[in-house]
Design an enzyme around this catalytic site. Structure first.
Site, mmCIF file in Angstrom:
data_model
loop_
_atom_site.group_PDB
_atom_site.id
_atom_site.type_symbol
_atom_site.label_atom_id
_atom_site.label_comp_id
_atom_site.label_asym_id
_atom_site.label_seq_id
_atom_site.Cartn_x
_atom_site.Cartn_y
_atom_site.Cartn_z
ATOM 1 N N ASN A 150 0.734 -0.905 -0.238
ATOM 2 C CA ASN A 150 -0.025 -0.109 -0.034
ATOM 3 C C ASN A 150 0.761 1.361 -0.131
ATOM 4 O O ASN A 150 0.357 2.389 -0.580
ATOM 5 C CB ASN A 150 -0.872 0.147 1.262
ATOM 6 C CG ASN A 150 -0.150 -0.002 2.601
ATOM 7 O OD1 ASN A 150 0.661 -0.444 2.778
ATOM 8 N ND2 ASN A 150 -1.175 0.556 3.523
ATOM 9 N N GLU A 248 4.643 -3.696 12.405
ATOM 10 C CA GLU A 248 3.677 -2.573 12.225
ATOM 11 C C GLU A 248 2.267 -3.184 11.350
ATOM 12 O O GLU A 248 2.484 -3.683 10.446
ATOM 13 C CB GLU A 248 3.845 -1.243 11.504
ATOM 14 C CG GLU A 248 4.753 -0.347 11.994
ATOM 15 C CD GLU A 248 4.517 0.105 13.508
ATOM 16 O OE1 GLU A 248 3.543 0.237 13.892
ATOM 17 O OE2 GLU A 248 5.181 0.482 14.400
ATOM 18 N N CYS A 282 -3.276 1.821 6.675
ATOM 19 C CA CYS A 282 -3.264 1.282 8.182
ATOM 20 C C CYS A 282 -3.654 2.659 9.096
ATOM 21 O O CYS A 282 -4.160 2.292 10.165
ATOM 22 C CB CYS A 282 -1.862 1.089 8.687
ATOM 23 S SG CYS A 282 -0.481 2.095 8.453
ATOM 24 N N GLU A 460 8.913 2.980 15.188
ATOM 25 C CA GLU A 460 9.767 3.112 13.870
ATOM 26 C C GLU A 460 9.939 4.942 13.643
ATOM 27 O O GLU A 460 9.392 5.416 14.242
ATOM 28 C CB GLU A 460 9.040 2.789 12.536
ATOM 29 C CG GLU A 460 8.687 1.328 12.629
ATOM 30 C CD GLU A 460 8.329 0.589 11.190
ATOM 31 O OE1 GLU A 460 9.411 0.896 10.458
ATOM 32 O OE2 GLU A 460 7.284 0.141 11.107
HETATM 33 P P1 NDP Z 1 0.338 -9.569 4.216
HETATM 34 O O1 NDP Z 1 0.621 -9.278 5.565
HETATM 35 O O2 NDP Z 1 0.087 -10.815 3.596
HETATM 36 O O3 NDP Z 1 1.770 -8.983 3.395
HETATM 37 C C1 NDP Z 1 2.556 -8.117 3.808
HETATM 38 C C2 NDP Z 1 4.086 -8.474 3.426
HETATM 39 O O4 NDP Z 1 4.405 -9.749 4.133
HETATM 40 C C3 NDP Z 1 4.024 -8.879 2.030
HETATM 41 O O5 NDP Z 1 5.541 -8.172 1.449
HETATM 42 C C4 NDP Z 1 3.940 -10.386 1.948
HETATM 43 O O6 NDP Z 1 4.524 -10.911 0.487
HETATM 44 C C5 NDP Z 1 4.711 -10.780 3.094
HETATM 45 N N1 NDP Z 1 4.322 -11.891 3.445
HETATM 46 C C6 NDP Z 1 3.245 -12.730 3.369
HETATM 47 N N2 NDP Z 1 3.250 -13.915 4.224
HETATM 48 C C7 NDP Z 1 4.389 -13.871 4.594
HETATM 49 C C8 NDP Z 1 5.424 -15.035 5.428
HETATM 50 N N3 NDP Z 1 4.702 -16.124 5.735
HETATM 51 N N4 NDP Z 1 6.629 -14.703 5.579
HETATM 52 C C9 NDP Z 1 7.127 -13.583 5.504
HETATM 53 N N5 NDP Z 1 6.627 -12.432 4.573
HETATM 54 C C10 NDP Z 1 5.314 -12.719 4.337
HETATM 55 O O7 NDP Z 1 -0.588 -8.397 3.713
HETATM 56 P P2 NDP Z 1 -1.596 -8.610 2.333
HETATM 57 O O8 NDP Z 1 -0.670 -7.872 1.405
HETATM 58 O O9 NDP Z 1 -1.950 -9.851 1.825
HETATM 59 O O10 NDP Z 1 -2.895 -7.503 2.619
HETATM 60 C C11 NDP Z 1 -3.691 -8.384 3.350
HETATM 61 C C12 NDP Z 1 -4.217 -7.586 4.578
HETATM 62 O O11 NDP Z 1 -3.298 -7.206 5.301
HETATM 63 C C13 NDP Z 1 -4.808 -6.038 4.004
HETATM 64 O O12 NDP Z 1 -6.141 -6.310 3.605
HETATM 65 C C14 NDP Z 1 -4.604 -5.360 5.159
HETATM 66 O O13 NDP Z 1 -5.859 -5.399 5.960
HETATM 67 C C15 NDP Z 1 -3.600 -5.739 5.850
HETATM 68 N N6 NDP Z 1 -2.487 -5.015 5.541
HETATM 69 C C16 NDP Z 1 -1.895 -3.972 6.463
HETATM 70 C C17 NDP Z 1 -1.102 -3.086 6.008
HETATM 71 C C18 NDP Z 1 -0.759 -1.845 6.934
HETATM 72 O O14 NDP Z 1 -0.056 -0.986 6.519
HETATM 73 N N7 NDP Z 1 -1.340 -2.123 8.112
HETATM 74 C C19 NDP Z 1 -0.174 -3.074 4.756
HETATM 75 C C20 NDP Z 1 -0.819 -4.318 4.066
HETATM 76 C C21 NDP Z 1 -1.694 -5.230 4.517
HETATM 77 P P3 NDP Z 1 3.669 -11.170 -0.434
HETATM 78 O O15 NDP Z 1 2.598 -9.917 -0.512
HETATM 79 O O16 NDP Z 1 4.624 -11.027 -1.681
HETATM 80 O O17 NDP Z 1 3.241 -12.430 -0.521
#
Ligand code: NDP
Length: 483
Positions: A150, A248, A282, A460
């Site tokens: 995001n 976070e 977020c 952070e």
């Molecule tokens: P994720 O938590 O799945 O992804 C965040 C990061 O973690 C990405 O780089 C992802 O890689 C990576 N990741 C996923 N699984 C693993 C793992 N097992 N081990 C290590 N790294 C991992 O979030 P999503 O992108 O799928 O979004 C889903 C929901 O998460 C959103 O709808 C929102 O609610 C929340 N979110 C919140 C954020 C915030 O700023 N608070 C930011 C993003 C998401 P990859 O995407 O390549 O699989």
């Protein structure tokens, strides 16, 4: 067919074991590019080289490190137009937001460039006669950075910049859905005067390469931003190696609108906070806690403002809200609309799939009315262009609703009362609190983070980042008596 963009493995650009395609969410016919997916062996190679490079980097002079960070920051700012357009193309936020994000990312680097020269420790006399004490911070070692889609450039930068500033090596696993912005940033970092392998880019899916990265005993610290379930899994993996971790995660931020609020200001804060970045923040204002005395007039203006928002292609002039990032996110958002209706909320406007001239993941911004704080739409992070109005009878009730959540990242109040705003600032249980400002939008020179399920580990940004990216050493020195 476009040229595949490579990973940065042990200081060399390298093809992966496979490739992933990236498409523009504003127009699915637009292929942004093909991106290498790192293999297990590449991850091991790059971690080994990072350990060597880190020692060399930590021994660089302060001004040499400062100049590396300054160059990265200056280039990001100078190219914010071009790189902002790339970011908006692959993520879907309007161009102005994309440019602003890249510019801000540059500021993280220039801020931490200055911090390179401000690495002050403490000293003290020992309780033992003739002994002096020197307390200083040293690099943690190899830092794994896992960032979300995001804010693909800003979130990564506010982790990478302090990690480098304090002498660490970085292995970065960006979100696979926004790899083009990651490659652009990695290209800028790679061409600097840094040891070979100090900085690595390992694109690939979180479940495979991300999981292997966080499980590695070669990693000394993990900084993660993303969802709560993935964060909990990362913490579980980290504890097996006693790896330092900072996370976070989600939130359910509330903006309280009081009976003495400037209503036009309140509506503009609510619209920006709820629908900026298509609600995928977020810090989004997903709960609007409104005093009953102004509820009807606030709602009238809010719904009119929401209906007037121009949804469109992220790169088109006049677009105020771009598409949702992916089909999966869109499906989840629409499921939340159904859930809200089934829970008894009234959908005043929006919340629907939009057909546009381009085939993309478009939906209209939506406002739920007549909601209560115990509904799931008010308890779970939706990450959608959806917001809920919760009517309250008093300031005290508003504060109690704001605090009634398992999250705690940001909260805000709109009021002209000094007494209420002061009380709110002191009693809102969030890491960030705002007065007559949006719940989203924070500075880089001060701490950022939350409470409850929103954050885990040290804060952070600003000087607080030193807490996570360094480890403290206490030295005792007995110099003897001069002859
Ligand atoms: P994720 O938590 O799945 O992804 C965040 C990061 O973690 C990405 O780089 C992802 O890689 C990576 N990741 C996923 N699984 C693993 C793992 N097992 N081990 C290590 N790294 C991992 O979030 P999503 O992108 O799928 O979004 C889903 C929901 O998460 C959103 O709808 C929102 O609610 C929340 N979110 C919140 C954020 C915030 O700023 N608070 C930011 C993003 C998401 P990859 O995407 O390549 O699989």
């Amino acid at each position: 067919m476009s040229e595949t963009k490579l990973n940065l493995i042990a200081g060399n650009w390298a093809a992966g074991e496979s490739e992933a395609e990236n498409r523009n969410p504003s127009d699915l016919s637009d292929l942004v590019g093909m991106f290498a997916q790192a293999s297990t062996q590449q991850l091991q190679d790059t971690l080994d080289q990072a350990q060597v490079a880190q020692l060399e980097w930590a021994a660089y002079g302060l001004e040499r490190k400062q100049s590396v960070l300054m160059n990265i920051g200056n280039e990001l700012m100078a190219r914010s137009e071009e790189l902002g357009a790339l970011l908006s193309r692959e993520e879907g936020k309007p161009l102005a937001e994309g440019k602003g994000e890249v510019y801000r990312a540059g500021q993280f680097f220039t801020y931490y460039a200055a911090e390179c020269l401000r690495q002050l420790g403490e000293n003290a006399d020992s309780v033992r006669a003739g002994v002096e004490i020197d307390v200083r911070r040293e690099a943690v070692g190899v830092v794994a950075i896992i960032s979300p889609w995001n804010f693909p450039t800003a979130t990564a930068s506010w982790k990478i910049a302090p990690a480098l500033c304090y002498g660490n090596a970085v292995v970065w696993k960006p979100a696979n859905i926004t790899p083009a912005s990651a490659v652009a940033l990695a290209e800028i970092i790679a061409k600097q005067d840094i040891p070979k392998g100090l900085f690595s880019l390992v694109m690939g899916s979180g479940r495979s390469i991300g999981q292997q990265l966080v499980e590695s005993p070669k990693v000394n610290a993990i900084s993660f931003t993303g969802s709560v379930p993935v964060g909990k899994g990362i913490a579980t993996a980290a504890i097996q190696n006693l790896t330092k971790v900072q996370m976070e995660m989600g939130s359910k931020n509330a903006l309280a609108v009081m009976d003495d609020a400037d209503l036009d200001l309140a509506v503009s804060l609510a619209l920006g906070g709820a629908f900026g970045g298509t609600g995928q923040k977020c810090t989004a204002s997903s709960r609007l806690v409104v005093h009953h005395a102004v509820h009807d007039s606030f709602v009238e203006k809010l719904v009119a403002g929401t209906k007037a928002m121009k949804v469109g292609h992220a790169l088109e002039a006049g677009t105020q809200m771009g598409p949702v990032v992916s089909q999966q996110q869109l499906d989840e958002n629409l499921a939340y609309v159904d859930l809200g209706l089934s829970e008894g909320a009234e959908l005043a406007c929006g919340g629907a799939r939009l057909e546009m001239p381009h085939d993309g993941f478009y939906m209209s911004p939506g406002v739920f009315l007549n909601t209560t704080n115990d509904m799931r739409i008010n308890r779970e992070e939706m990450f959608a262009p959806l917001t809920s109005v919760i009517k309250v009878g008093s300031y005290d009730e508003a504060l109690s609703v704001v605090n009634d959540t398992k999250f705690g990242l940001t909260s805000g109040i709109v009021t002209q009362s000094l007494a209420r705003s002061t009380h709110f600032r002191r009693h809102a249980r969030t890491g960030v609190v705002t007065v007559n400002l949006p719940t989203a939008g924070t500075d880089y020179h001060v701490p950022f983070g939350g409470r409850g399920d929103s954050s885990y580990g040290p804060r952070e940004q600003g000087k607080s980042a030193a807490e996570f990216y360094t480890t403290v050493k206490t030295a005792y020195i007995s110099a003897g008596t001069p002859s």
